[in-house]
Scaffold this active site. Sequence first.
Site, PDB file in Angstrom:
ATOM      1  N   TYR A 148       1.087  -1.122   0.524  1.00 37.14           N
ATOM      2  CA  TYR A 148      -0.124   0.055  -0.014  1.00 37.14           C
ATOM      3  C   TYR A 148       0.801   1.215   0.137  1.00 37.14           C
ATOM      4  O   TYR A 148       1.873   1.698   0.444  1.00 37.14           O
ATOM      5  CB  TYR A 148      -1.392   0.502   0.969  1.00 37.14           C
ATOM      6  CG  TYR A 148      -2.055   0.940   1.137  1.00 37.14           C
ATOM      7  CD1 TYR A 148      -1.714   1.639  -0.030  1.00 37.14           C
ATOM      8  CD2 TYR A 148      -3.081   1.013   2.123  1.00 37.14           C
ATOM      9  CE1 TYR A 148      -3.452   2.638   0.054  1.00 37.14           C
ATOM     10  CE2 TYR A 148      -3.743   1.470   1.876  1.00 37.14           C
ATOM     11  CZ  TYR A 148      -3.852   2.880   1.466  1.00 37.14           C
ATOM     12  OH  TYR A 148      -5.420   3.709   1.210  1.00 37.14           O
ATOM     13  N   CYS A 149       0.835   2.452  -0.877  1.00 36.85           N
ATOM     14  CA  CYS A 149       1.592   3.331  -0.492  1.00 36.85           C
ATOM     15  C   CYS A 149       2.653   3.309  -1.606  1.00 36.85           C
ATOM     16  O   CYS A 149       3.515   2.471  -1.698  1.00 36.85           O
ATOM     17  CB  CYS A 149       0.758   3.732  -0.127  1.00 36.85           C
ATOM     18  SG  CYS A 149       1.247   6.174   0.091  1.00 36.85           S
TER      19      CYS A 149
END
Length: 617
Positions: free
Chosen positions: A354-355
């Site tokens: 994530y990210c």
Amino acid sequence: MAEDRKTGTDSGPGGDGFAGFDPKSVEPYIVRDPEALAINLARTVEHLGKAASAWLAPRESGEKTDLGTDPVVEMVKTLSKVSEYWLSDPRRTLEAQTALMGSFFSMWTRTLQKMGGEAVSDPDVVPRNDKRFADADWIANPFFDFLRQSYFITSDWADRMVRDAADLDEHTKLKAAFYVRQISSALSPANFVTTNPQLYRETVASSGANLVKGMQMLAEDIVAGKGDLKLRQTDTSKFTVGENIAVTPGKVITQSDVCQVLQYDASTETVLKRPLLICPPWINKFYVLDLNPQKSFIKWAVDQGHTVFVISWVNPDERHASKDWEAYAREGIGFALDTIRQSTGEEEVNAIGYCVGGTLLAATLALHATEGDTRIRSATLFTTQVDFTYAGDLKVFADEEQIAQIEERMKATGYLDGSKMAMAFNMLRASDLIWPYFVNNYLKGQEPSAFDLLYWNSDSTRMPAANHSFYLRNCYLENNLAKGKMLLAGKNVSLADITIPVYNLATKEDHIAPAKSVFVGSGLFGGDVTYVMAGSGHIAGVVNPPDKGKYQFWTGGSATGDFDDWVKAAKETPGSWWPHWQAWVEALDGDRVPARKTGGTLNSLEEAPGSYVRARA
């Protein structure tokens, strides 16, 4: 007839003017008890003095040394270049002045027409759907209507001055546009008591008691921020990690210097043979994916039959100053893979990043490709950039001079304070994430409501000096991962060497990892990439459980060609993308085995969510 102020609707002929303006409508703006107001204003000043003292104290003691702050200097330098462009040529100067004065003359003409009872519509440059200006008196009252129109005309003119400054390089223009937006957001008449009709009325009605409470809260928030403003966006007293937030059952089964590894308890009789490893960003805490049982992606994945492992990053301090990307790849992702093998006996794993956790996962996969490590058999990336060409407004903070300044500050402590990154993210959407809370807290004197996502947002983390410097330079400044020039473990790593299937999720309104940036990065992998664009933004577009029936997602085959063309041709599907991802994972390998015991033969260290995530910055 004027309508109720709370509706935010127009009044007058055609809903556009002041005809029939009722003088009685100004009565709520008339001070009825000047003595009480004077007393409360004195108390307001007293609390404001306490706030100023709380801000000055750590600077006078030398604990903080940011007087004459670098961001202000950088802003002045950047905007000076815009001014130089327009003032260096008399014709351009006249053009700029004429454009602004022409807009104001048109506004004055419209105002006179409205006063005369004519129905007049605002031009497109004066939006009516801005929620900062929802109160009806922004249009019904001539004074506030004048302020509203003046604000939009001036801010639009300033935007055009940057946009039309032809001689500026792209990075300078990006920075100038960003700083102009920050100034425009800060100077909105909605942010001041005497220029905001709702604030004005509330101040008069309470004889200034709202300001007393607000300045008291301001002083408290500066004390809480140890000399910096720690803007409260939610009532943090209503949440406790592990009690009513991050409550999916599981255990911490191992830990290293940089992370704990959590395994969650199975909730199905059989589970997918391949375990699922989630690598969250270390810039924020992992429980954004486990806010509560209704919103939790982690719980949902467990309920679909995944054996879910999550990396919970340490909240670093001076001891972690030298922990760089290789350390996070080895002692984080590599350590988690070893843990999964010990717990389940499985060699093949599905992984999610994530990210920036996805950026690290991609870089680690490229490193694994050079070393023959094939344990990760599929990768899912949530709002992840691997090519930073179109990285958006965060690039404002990533030039050589600013990165060098950040590195110099990190030398003193060994890390970057979490509040600095939190403020940078909030500034990307200042009109939504800063000023409404400033107005509500410090001018209205109201406590914010309880909201789990904003509690998570306020739970910031620090960044190790070596890790953060590597990230800023290799990704935002030099774009080395995209170019195949990132050096990990002494090797140049290339995304083209990653040949496993990739599910690459972008979100349409993302200000941190723009959908176009994620799309462009999709073309760098060496294997099959499924690009999906979800509705909403960086958080809400990801944390979107199916039973809510919110938003939508777009699919359209491989991420090739022009991004806008892909979007036009893509298929839109209502609701959450989660089931689409689940089908994608199961199509790769749907084999199932009996549900596993949490930890296997490993002794658990503590209950999920663990102690690392509870450490406050």
